[in-house]
Scaffold this motif. Sequence first.
Motif, PDB file in Angstrom:
ATOM      1  N   ILE A 124     -20.389  21.823 -64.182  1.00 19.04           N
ATOM      2  CA  ILE A 124     -19.895  23.094 -64.802  1.00 19.04           C
ATOM      3  C   ILE A 124     -18.765  23.569 -63.677  1.00 19.04           C
ATOM      4  CG2 ILE A 124     -20.618  25.259 -64.649  1.00 19.04           C
ATOM      5  CD1 ILE A 124     -23.137  24.438 -65.839  1.00 19.04           C
ATOM      6  N   VAL A 125     -18.973  23.208 -62.631  1.00 16.84           N
ATOM      7  CA  VAL A 125     -18.083  23.972 -61.635  1.00 16.84           C
ATOM      8  C   VAL A 125     -16.728  23.148 -61.712  1.00 16.84           C
ATOM      9  CG1 VAL A 125     -17.123  24.137 -59.114  1.00 16.84           C
ATOM     10  CG2 VAL A 125     -19.622  24.716 -59.817  1.00 16.84           C
ATOM     11  N   LEU A 126     -16.810  21.763 -61.695  1.00 16.69           N
ATOM     12  CA  LEU A 126     -15.630  20.855 -61.910  1.00 16.69           C
ATOM     13  C   LEU A 126     -15.023  20.928 -63.259  1.00 16.69           C
ATOM     14  CD1 LEU A 126     -14.333  18.075 -61.585  1.00 16.69           C
ATOM     15  CD2 LEU A 126     -15.759  17.154 -62.852  1.00 16.69           C
ATOM     16  N   ARG A 127     -15.676  21.255 -64.445  1.00 21.59           N
ATOM     17  CA  ARG A 127     -14.919  21.400 -65.469  1.00 21.59           C
ATOM     18  C   ARG A 127     -14.255  22.785 -65.803  1.00 21.59           C
ATOM     19  NH1 ARG A 127     -16.935  17.807 -70.362  1.00 21.59           N
ATOM     20  NH2 ARG A 127     -17.858  15.895 -69.285  1.00 21.59           N
ATOM     21  N   ALA A 128     -14.925  23.738 -65.266  1.00 19.39           N
ATOM     22  CA  ALA A 128     -14.180  25.042 -65.160  1.00 19.39           C
ATOM     23  C   ALA A 128     -12.675  24.847 -64.527  1.00 19.39           C
ATOM     24  CB  ALA A 128     -15.037  26.008 -64.398  1.00 19.39           C
ATOM     25  N   VAL A 129     -12.866  24.334 -63.536  1.00 18.53           N
ATOM     26  CA  VAL A 129     -11.404  23.928 -62.600  1.00 18.53           C
ATOM     27  C   VAL A 129     -10.479  23.187 -63.731  1.00 18.53           C
ATOM     28  CG1 VAL A 129     -10.416  23.102 -60.734  1.00 18.53           C
ATOM     29  CG2 VAL A 129     -12.581  24.387 -60.267  1.00 18.53           C
ATOM     30  N   LEU A 130     -11.098  22.202 -64.271  1.00 21.50           N
ATOM     31  CA  LEU A 130     -10.042  21.267 -64.725  1.00 21.50           C
ATOM     32  C   LEU A 130      -9.640  21.734 -66.125  1.00 21.50           C
ATOM     33  CD1 LEU A 130     -11.943  17.725 -64.712  1.00 21.50           C
ATOM     34  CD2 LEU A 130      -9.989  18.435 -63.767  1.00 21.50           C
ATOM     35  N   ILE A 131     -10.484  22.632 -66.902  1.00 20.48           N
ATOM     36  CA  ILE A 131     -10.032  23.559 -67.752  1.00 20.48           C
ATOM     37  C   ILE A 131      -8.849  24.400 -67.511  1.00 20.48           C
ATOM     38  CG2 ILE A 131     -10.730  25.148 -69.563  1.00 20.48           C
ATOM     39  CD1 ILE A 131     -13.256  23.966 -69.821  1.00 20.48           C
ATOM     40  N   TYR A 132      -9.017  25.197 -66.489  1.00 19.68           N
ATOM     41  CA  TYR A 132      -8.233  26.190 -66.043  1.00 19.68           C
ATOM     42  C   TYR A 132      -6.774  25.736 -65.804  1.00 19.68           C
ATOM     43  CZ  TYR A 132      -6.021  29.926 -63.219  1.00 19.68           C
ATOM     44  OH  TYR A 132      -5.135  30.695 -62.714  1.00 19.68           O
ATOM     45  N   VAL A 133      -6.826  24.507 -64.891  1.00 18.61           N
ATOM     46  CA  VAL A 133      -5.497  23.771 -64.610  1.00 18.61           C
ATOM     47  C   VAL A 133      -4.825  23.323 -65.994  1.00 18.61           C
ATOM     48  CG1 VAL A 133      -4.749  21.886 -63.579  1.00 18.61           C
ATOM     49  CG2 VAL A 133      -6.363  23.012 -62.322  1.00 18.61           C
ATOM     50  N   GLY A 134      -5.733  22.703 -67.121  1.00 19.44           N
ATOM     51  CA  GLY A 134      -5.235  22.150 -68.162  1.00 19.44           C
ATOM     52  C   GLY A 134      -4.609  23.047 -69.044  1.00 19.44           C
ATOM     53  N   ALA A 135      -5.206  24.490 -69.195  1.00 25.92           N
ATOM     54  CA  ALA A 135      -4.560  25.502 -69.957  1.00 25.92           C
ATOM     55  C   ALA A 135      -3.385  26.082 -69.308  1.00 25.92           C
ATOM     56  CB  ALA A 135      -5.584  26.491 -69.905  1.00 25.92           C
ATOM     57  N   LEU A 136      -2.872  26.085 -68.049  1.00 26.06           N
ATOM     58  CA  LEU A 136      -2.006  26.630 -67.232  1.00 26.06           C
ATOM     59  C   LEU A 136      -0.787  25.806 -67.800  1.00 26.06           C
ATOM     60  CD1 LEU A 136      -3.095  27.787 -63.730  1.00 26.06           C
ATOM     61  CD2 LEU A 136      -2.153  29.282 -65.845  1.00 26.06           C
ATOM     62  N   LEU A 137      -1.194  24.421 -67.612  1.00 32.34           N
ATOM     63  CA  LEU A 137      -0.234  23.271 -67.809  1.00 32.34           C
ATOM     64  C   LEU A 137       0.366  23.107 -69.259  1.00 32.34           C
ATOM     65  CD1 LEU A 137      -1.565  20.082 -66.124  1.00 32.34           C
ATOM     66  CD2 LEU A 137       0.372  21.383 -65.377  1.00 32.34           C
ATOM     67  N   LEU A 138      -0.630  23.416 -70.270  1.00 40.85           N
ATOM     68  CA  LEU A 138      -0.176  23.434 -71.720  1.00 40.85           C
ATOM     69  C   LEU A 138       0.572  24.795 -71.883  1.00 40.85           C
ATOM     70  CD1 LEU A 138      -3.378  22.193 -73.255  1.00 40.85           C
ATOM     71  CD2 LEU A 138      -1.188  21.118 -73.292  1.00 40.85           C
ATOM     72  N   ALA A 139       0.343  25.856 -71.248  1.00 45.86           N
ATOM     73  CA  ALA A 139       1.227  27.323 -71.358  1.00 45.86           C
ATOM     74  C   ALA A 139       2.382  27.167 -70.844  1.00 45.86           C
ATOM     75  CB  ALA A 139       0.322  28.413 -70.570  1.00 45.86           C
ATOM     76  N   GLN A 140       2.703  26.302 -69.904  1.00 46.25           N
ATOM     77  CA  GLN A 140       4.078  25.784 -69.556  1.00 46.25           C
ATOM     78  C   GLN A 140       4.665  24.641 -70.094  1.00 46.25           C
ATOM     79  OE1 GLN A 140       5.389  27.789 -67.106  1.00 46.25           O
ATOM     80  NE2 GLN A 140       3.805  29.185 -67.231  1.00 46.25           N
ATOM     81  N   PHE A 141       4.191  23.815 -70.388  1.00 50.67           N
ATOM     82  CA  PHE A 141       4.728  22.477 -70.886  1.00 50.67           C
ATOM     83  C   PHE A 141       3.911  22.022 -72.101  1.00 50.67           C
ATOM     84  CE2 PHE A 141       4.526  22.484 -66.055  1.00 50.67           C
ATOM     85  CZ  PHE A 141       5.731  22.570 -65.940  1.00 50.67           C
ATOM     86  N   HIS A 142       4.421  22.346 -73.060  1.00 47.17           N
ATOM     87  CA  HIS A 142       4.089  21.921 -74.659  1.00 47.17           C
ATOM     88  C   HIS A 142       4.126  20.574 -74.841  1.00 47.17           C
ATOM     89  CE1 HIS A 142       2.698  22.334 -78.935  1.00 47.17           C
ATOM     90  NE2 HIS A 142       3.827  21.326 -79.037  1.00 47.17           N
ATOM     91  N   TRP A 143       4.801  19.780 -74.330  1.00 46.70           N
ATOM     92  CA  TRP A 143       4.800  18.191 -74.394  1.00 46.70           C
ATOM     93  C   TRP A 143       3.737  17.548 -73.780  1.00 46.70           C
ATOM     94  CZ3 TRP A 143       4.924  15.803 -69.714  1.00 46.70           C
ATOM     95  CH2 TRP A 143       5.258  16.693 -68.597  1.00 46.70           C
ATOM     96  N   ILE A 144       3.049  18.180 -72.806  1.00 49.39           N
ATOM     97  CA  ILE A 144       1.730  17.481 -72.378  1.00 49.39           C
ATOM     98  C   ILE A 144       0.709  17.287 -73.372  1.00 49.39           C
ATOM     99  CG2 ILE A 144      -0.169  17.905 -70.894  1.00 49.39           C
ATOM    100  CD1 ILE A 144       1.543  19.343 -69.009  1.00 49.39           C
ATOM    101  N   LEU A 145       0.773  17.915 -74.431  1.00 48.71           N
ATOM    102  CA  LEU A 145      -0.038  17.626 -75.523  1.00 48.71           C
ATOM    103  C   LEU A 145       0.149  16.247 -76.193  1.00 48.71           C
ATOM    104  CD1 LEU A 145       0.155  20.910 -77.831  1.00 48.71           C
ATOM    105  CD2 LEU A 145      -1.951  19.882 -76.677  1.00 48.71           C
ATOM    106  N   TYR A 146       1.480  15.781 -76.123  1.00 45.10           N
ATOM    107  CA  TYR A 146       1.545  14.178 -76.458  1.00 45.10           C
ATOM    108  C   TYR A 146       1.202  13.548 -75.426  1.00 45.10           C
ATOM    109  CZ  TYR A 146       4.821  16.543 -79.973  1.00 45.10           C
ATOM    110  OH  TYR A 146       5.272  17.168 -80.966  1.00 45.10           O
ATOM    111  N   ILE A 147       1.217  13.628 -74.481  1.00 44.84           N
ATOM    112  CA  ILE A 147       0.425  12.703 -73.355  1.00 44.84           C
ATOM    113  C   ILE A 147      -1.092  12.494 -73.477  1.00 44.84           C
ATOM    114  CG2 ILE A 147       0.103  12.639 -70.760  1.00 44.84           C
ATOM    115  CD1 ILE A 147       3.145  12.112 -71.603  1.00 44.84           C
ATOM    116  N   PHE A 148      -1.590  13.904 -73.678  1.00 47.36           N
ATOM    117  CA  PHE A 148      -3.082  14.003 -73.828  1.00 47.36           C
ATOM    118  C   PHE A 148      -3.420  13.062 -75.174  1.00 47.36           C
ATOM    119  CE2 PHE A 148      -4.046  18.393 -71.889  1.00 47.36           C
ATOM    120  CZ  PHE A 148      -3.778  17.681 -70.557  1.00 47.36           C
ATOM    121  N   GLY A 149      -2.868  13.288 -76.204  1.00 45.13           N
ATOM    122  CA  GLY A 149      -2.695  12.425 -77.379  1.00 45.13           C
ATOM    123  C   GLY A 149      -2.968  10.875 -77.174  1.00 45.13           C
ATOM    124  N   LEU A 150      -1.660  10.568 -76.653  1.00 47.24           N
ATOM    125  CA  LEU A 150      -1.629   9.110 -76.377  1.00 47.24           C
ATOM    126  C   LEU A 150      -2.743   8.456 -75.415  1.00 47.24           C
ATOM    127  CD1 LEU A 150       2.313   8.896 -75.452  1.00 47.24           C
ATOM    128  CD2 LEU A 150       1.100   8.103 -77.659  1.00 47.24           C
TER     129      LEU A 150
END
Length: 319
Positions: A124-150
């Motif tokens: 739970i602690v780990l995923r809370a941190v990863l979700i927060y970081v992931g959300a911040l990255l997606l808010a700043q860099f939309h192209w990361i969605l393509y990296i996630f998809g690949l």
Amino acid sequence: MLDTIGTPTLYLSFTVLVALLLAVDFFVLKHEGEHKVSTREAAMWSVIWISIALAFGGWLWWYLDGTLGPEIAKAKALEYLTGYLIEKSLAVDNVFVWITLFNFFAVPAMFQKRVLLYGVLGAIVLRAVLIYVGALLLAQFHWILYIFGLFLLYTGVQMLIVSDQEPDLANNRVLRWMRGHMKITDEYHGHSFFTFKNGVRYATPLFVVLVLVEVTDVIFAVDSIPAIFAVTGDPFIVFTSNIFAILGLRAMYFLLADMAQRFHLLKYGLAFILVFIGAKMLLLDIYKIPTGIALGVVGLILLVSVLASLMRPPPAPKP
């Protein structure tokens, strides 16, 4: 700027709810003591955790309907339900690895519940941190969605290729590092993670298993968190659906532990889910697959893989 329905009050209320649920879980564990969890008990707890998750989804729809309107309420509730189903289904592969871990280390059945409870808490602690970081990255860099998809496409294809192979735990890097840098006993000392011999502190095999359980969750979180971002960019929906899926993992493990072989084709279904979610993510700027359709596709893949497993018995083990 993050687009989210989450407010400080909602996050705080949800955190308090999760803390209360974990406290009840710890109390039940202490009250019942060390024992082997039966399939009936696991099924009962699975129903309880799923019911709580669905009840929260219903409450979320009711709350948003009264504050933001029916359109937003319907969309967010559907995103939550789809995200929960994706996280719950991908967690099955995590459970299969736990089964292999416990068998490899011959963990007594009465101690498995304790390991998984602490494992869930760390997850739970780990995923809370990863979700927060992931959300911040997606808010700043939309192209990361393509990296996630690949990445999801690649992971899904890899799962199809190696789905029949068992994890090579004997050569696991984390296990080899621990054995080379820590004093570890050969035998279990009750439910203790550490013990003392001649004044020297030793880790028990139960602690080794706990570490490996946490490491496997890190690995699977790298798959599952990008997958849910294909459904919604709202970090509150990602967080709540993720956490509720994790809270029911321990019950799911005990439910599947004795019949994992019966669902031997489920891993193929999970691989196809990752491929589908990866493709959905790559197509977001071309065609956005409706959340309802995504929910139906994921549910259909799960249903087909389960039915196929039951209709086609697993091959007999090689002598």
